[in-house]
Each structure stands twice: as structure tokens, then as C-alpha cells.
Design an enzyme around this catalytic site. Sequence first.
Site, PDB file in Angstrom:
ATOM      1  N   LYS A  35       8.800   0.775  -3.700  1.00 60.17           N
ATOM      2  CA  LYS A  35       8.102   1.228  -4.903  1.00 60.17           C
ATOM      3  C   LYS A  35       8.586   0.527  -6.170  1.00 60.17           C
ATOM      4  CE  LYS A  35      11.005   5.253  -5.979  1.00 60.17           C
ATOM      5  NZ  LYS A  35      11.496   4.731  -7.255  1.00 60.17           N
ATOM      6  N   THR A  36       9.898   0.218  -6.238  1.00 65.93           N
ATOM      7  CA  THR A  36      10.416  -0.454  -7.434  1.00 65.93           C
ATOM      8  C   THR A  36       9.777  -1.825  -7.590  1.00 65.93           C
ATOM      9  OG1 THR A  36      12.529   0.712  -7.226  1.00 65.93           O
ATOM     10  CG2 THR A  36      12.493  -1.249  -8.618  1.00 65.93           C
ATOM     11  N   ASP A 221       7.815   6.543 -12.986  1.00 66.61           N
ATOM     12  CA  ASP A 221       8.476   6.489 -11.682  1.00 66.61           C
ATOM     13  C   ASP A 221       9.001   7.883 -11.311  1.00 66.61           C
ATOM     14  OD1 ASP A 221       9.589   5.492  -9.381  1.00 66.61           O
ATOM     15  OD2 ASP A 221      11.315   4.567 -10.365  1.00 66.61           O
ATOM     16  N   GLU A 222       9.205   8.129 -10.025  1.00 66.97           N
ATOM     17  CA  GLU A 222       9.764   9.402  -9.533  1.00 66.97           C
ATOM     18  C   GLU A 222       9.013  10.611 -10.110  1.00 66.97           C
ATOM     19  OE1 GLU A 222      11.797   9.226  -7.200  1.00 66.97           O
ATOM     20  OE2 GLU A 222      13.160   7.531  -7.434  1.00 66.97           O
ATOM     21  N   GLN A 252      10.264  13.786  -1.349  1.00 69.22           N
ATOM     22  CA  GLN A 252      11.581  13.556  -1.926  1.00 69.22           C
ATOM     23  C   GLN A 252      11.774  14.327  -3.235  1.00 69.22           C
ATOM     24  OE1 GLN A 252      13.261   9.410  -1.389  1.00 69.22           O
ATOM     25  NE2 GLN A 252      11.123   8.928  -0.965  1.00 69.22           N
ATOM     26  N   ARG A 608      18.466   7.670   3.910  1.00 69.49           N
ATOM     27  CA  ARG A 608      19.378   6.740   3.237  1.00 69.49           C
ATOM     28  C   ARG A 608      19.932   5.734   4.251  1.00 69.49           C
ATOM     29  NH1 ARG A 608      17.016   6.852  -0.679  1.00 69.49           N
ATOM     30  NH2 ARG A 608      15.639   8.172   0.567  1.00 69.49           N
TER      31      ARG A 608
END
Length: 735
Positions: A35-36, A221-222, A252, A608
Amino acid sequence: MLADSILEGLNPEQRRAVETTEGPLLVLAGAGSGKTRVLTSRIAYLIGVCGIPAESILGVTFTNKAAGEMRERVEKTLGPSAGGLWLSTFHSMCVRILRRDIGALERSRGFVIYDDADSLGICKQVLKRHGLDPRQYEPKRLRWRIDEWKNQGLLPADAASQAADIDDELSAELYGTYQRLLFDANALDFGDLLLQTVELFKRAPQVLDWYQRRWQYVLVDEYQDTNRVQYQLVRMLAASHGNLCVVGDPDQSVYAWRGADIRNILDFEEDYPNAKVIKLERNYRSTQPILSGATAVVENNLGRKKKNMFTEREGGELIHFFEAENEREEASFVVGRILHASRNEGRSLGEFAILYRTNSQSRAFEEELLKYDLPYVVVGGVRFYERAEIKDILCYLRLLVNPDDAQALSRIVNKPARGIGKTTLERVEALAAEREISLRAALGAFAREGAARRTAGKIREFLDLLQDLDRFAERPVDEIIAEVLERSGYMKALVAEDNPDAEVRIDNLRELVASAEDFHAVNTGSEGEERSELELYLDQVALISDLDSYEHKPQSVSLMTAHSAKGLEYGVVFLVGMEEGVFPHANSSYDEERLEEERRLCYVGMTRAMEQLFLTCARERRRFGSHSYQSPSRFLREVPEELMQVQHSPGRGQRSSRTRASRRTREDRLDRSYSQETHDEEGGIQRGTRVRHSVFGLGTIEGVSGEGVNQKLKIKFDRAGIKTVMVRYANLELA
């Protein structure tokens, strides 16, 4: 050519998210889906291909570190044409807006930002003014309630109108007093930075119109982690043009406890009926067994948007599961695997992460790592800028920007010791409240009118010092800090202590000067800033988060909560303490929404891992000096058996019949009082005493809590940092 360069290497879904530039867009980005890269490529595409001026784009994310990394990527692609781009956190964005326009709210732009400790200090003053006993109405509880209201976008009047009972009415009244004390000190807390910006936009439409015209494209974002007041800000800024791109993953969303509202992302298509939705379902991080196991867990949640995550990575180990007899064996297993992999598989220690539900679980793993002299870093410990000596000096700096900062003044009025004690300060605070004047003005009045001659002389010397330091406010920050350390006598007092703890604090202060030097070098000649260098520096320090200060160390094992691990990745992850009442946390057991968030947190922890994932639990765990028998976490049962490789404890089958009987009833006897909170009450052991621990080594007692068999000590160890230990199990010796 530039378009090809920007789009090169993107998969079809990522490319579509980059090229969809107009109107509302929801990008559902699963864990490890890149996504970044999509966000930075989209910004570069808007500027480099669509010809949108950089200053017309606003990008918002949740950490300064993430914003900085995104800026670097865009500048690397576009060069100078990226100048003027706003990439920041919500709080940083609001600080810049308020520094420029808070005058429309009849407030001074020279406000200071109060951290959690400052806010708690204000809460204590509020309770004192209302004659409430802090032992019955806890300051932390009041601060939490105020934070909750601010996250919802509610001012004191709104909170009062929604009060459901007498307790709510009282809390709303206290909230009003809290806000008045902040106003008198010309201070804003973290919640105010967002809430007052919304209020500014409501009360000054011309200000909102200016920012709407400036930022024609808004990217967030997020988005799953936004609260209601952040939601309001985004809606306001994008209202005139609708060019809003939000990126996030409902699976998330793990911050409801600090105000995040998952409905913001789940209801996006209702808020924007013409919105386009693009799903990023290709995972570039984890192997298929890890990804399938994590997905199987989170699919048990009802409040989510369905995604079909997959990876093109072939093979991969099954998820490892180990059930230990107790937390000591659990720690021994984890560290044993780390030792084996580092010696036989060529892995560096930086590839390993131990994730747990609460910080209190780290002790057993730290002891085991220290036993084998394995370096490690605990993420989420005491931040550099929260250390006592650092906060002291920063309070001196805050008073140069805002002389009315009561919290800063009360903190350093007797640091270093100058004969102005607690009783004097309480009398000055009472005088300030009685006359409705600032604490600094009350201090001067008390010296003139009510203080004993010796105390009056000490107060005048202190006020003269502050006035003397005012002369340096426009100098580079590192020079100001040096003057404060010298003229206040702070550094001289530490040198005179001549002990290991003082040496550590001196080193920290030298590091503070070094950080200020770096800041000055980077920010010299900053364009478009109305703030002084000192104001810029204090704003930056106030807004630094735990993850901003986290630096990955290639030769150190990382220990952290699953919350802190969000956004990070490691070759090998140990997700430990997978037991009912621990993970999921006991507080979520009877609340479906909380349980779903715990399940999302488990998903975050599992994803992770890039190559190996270990899930561990213990049959027996000691909590605050007593033993409890544990049930394996329900999340373990949600991982398909064919994805798990099970390893049992060597001691299995050798337990006593009494232990087996206890395990048969353990679900009925589940201890739901588990908490990581401790109370800092005075005990019989003296603070400042030097002691020796068999594992952690030498340390200094900093705090005492509890009594008798439940007494605990907060100890700052020379090499292991700050730990809390039970007295009856610690086997401490006087050093």
C-alpha cells in the site's frame, strides 16, 4: 516516459489505484500488499503525469516516520517538483493549521502542546478545585473520559447535553474546568489539536475554504484507524471537490481503545455513493501457510469486508505451535529457537521478533535473553523525550515560548533543588486560583506578599533566571539548551551526584543537545514557516510517537506488543501467550466488538511474519504472585490443523493428578482480573536504594507499590533498563 517509470512493477490492481485520480476512492489494502508503494506512486503520478501542483496535494498518515519515508520516495522519483507537498500526520497537520489560524478562535498562536503527563497534572488540579478525593475519583479515569469525548468530537457543552447519569454530568463539568485550565495556560492537549481544528473550520468557514482550495487532492493512509474527529476533518477538507483517496484494511483496525472507529472505513461507500473500490489482495510479505492461517482466524469476524488474500511465494514452513508447561519454559523454547536459527541457519538477531499482548509479558523473555547475553530492544518502553531529565529541560524551553505554561513551571520550579518546596508551590497554586492569574504571576506575588524572606529570595532568583533565559529564545535550539543547562545549574547538580544513574542522565542530556544540533542543521532557513526554530522544535518533539523513535537494530532481537508491531515485518515471529484471558485479553471475553478487535490484533501479529511463525502458550502462568491454569486461546483453534506443526512440552504427561484436575476446571476458574496497570503507592522500601538482581544486575529502586506478599518494585537497572519485579520472588541483594 515518466508515467512508465512510475507504473513500472505495479500489479494490475495497484496500477488501477494509481491511475484512478478523480473522485472518492477506497483502496482495501490487505497485509503486505504494497500500500505504501501505491500511495507514493499515486502522488508521483498526480504531480508528474497529471500536472497537479505538489502544494495542491495533502497526504495524511499516522506516524511521522511513515510520512518521512513517503516524502523521500516521492522526491526520489520527481526531484524538485515535489516541493510544497504536504505529507504529515493528522496531529502535525493540525498544529500547522492552528499556528497559522487559531486567532480566529480568539486563541494565541504561541500555545504549547501538553503530553499525557501534563494532561494528567491538569486533571489532578481539576479534582482539587472541585474538592474531589483523587483516591475515589482517579485522575487517570478523568483523563481517559476526556480523551474519549475529544475523539468523538465533543466539547464540554456537547458532553453535558449527552450525559446519561449523575456521573456523566459530573465528568462533563470537570471536562469544562479542564478546558478552562488549558486555556489559562495557553495550552492544547493532543485531542485538542484535532478538536480545535474542527471547531476552527466550523466557526471560520473562510479558513476552511482556503484549505479546501489549496488541497484539491486528499489522500489518507491507515483509514481504518481514524476516529470520529479525524473523520470529520477529512470530510470537511474533501467536501468541495470530492477527490479523496483512503487506503486501509478493516482487518487491521486495532485501536478502538484509543478512539479509532472501524465504521469510518466500513461505511465509506455509504458516505460516498459514487466511490470506486479497489482491493489489493496480493501479499508480498508472508508465505502461503502463514497467510492462510492468519486469514482463517480473521474470517471468524462479522464486521469486515471480504478479501481473498494470496501470495505467489511458493512453499513455506507450516505454522509452528508449542504448548509449554509455564512461562519460563515458553521463554526457554523461544530463545532456544532463536539461538538455533542464528547459529545454524545464518539468521541475524534482527530477523526475530517476540510479540505479546501486554508489556508485562516481556519479563520472562528478557531474563532468558540476558542469560545467553543476546542483545535485544524493547519497543514501546520509556521514550527518550519522556525521560525525566529530558522533560525537565524541555519544560524550560516551553516557558520561553509560553510564560503561562503552568505545568512546565510547576515541574521545574525546584529542578535542580533551589529551596522552593511542595508546600510553597501548593500555596502559590491556591493564590493563582483565588486571583485568577497565571502561576508565574502568582509566584511573583507570593514572593512579594506572603513568603518567608529566605523563600522569597529563592523565588526571585528563579524568576530572574527565567527572565535571563528569555534573551536566548531566538538562538539556535542547541545553543538555548546549552544555556539552560549552564545557567540553571542542572548539569552541575548532576555532576555533583557522582553516581552511575547521574552519568546516564548526563549522557541523555548530551544526546539532547546533539539532536537539537541536527534539527538546526536540517531546519535552517525553513521556507513558509511562521514559527520560530524553538517553536518548530518543541512541536516536533511533542508529536513524536513510539514508532517514530524505533530504529531497527540488525543485531538485536525485537520485543514488543502486537499493537506496536503494526506496520513492521520480520523473518521469524514468535506470537506468545496465546491463552484465554491473555490473548484474547480478559476484558474482551464478554464483548463481541472487543473480541473481534482482539482477533484482528491476532491477524496483525501473525502477518508480521515473512518466513516462519511460532504460536506459543503456557498451561500455567504466574500473575502478580499467584498461579493460574490457562486454556489455549480460541484463536489457536481457528487455525486449520493442516497448517499447524505441533510441538509438545518435554514435561507433558508428567504432571501430578492435582495439576490435571486443576486443568479440567481451568475454564471455569479463568482469572479475569489481569491488568498491566500498577499503582505507585509508597511502601516500606526506600526509593533510590541500589540493589542487585541475579539476572538484571545492578539497579536503583525508582518506585514501590503494593504491600506484604504483593509488594512490587520499579527498578532502573544499569544494563537492562526499567523493570517491575515482585519482592518475594526477585531475590534482591543490597548493592
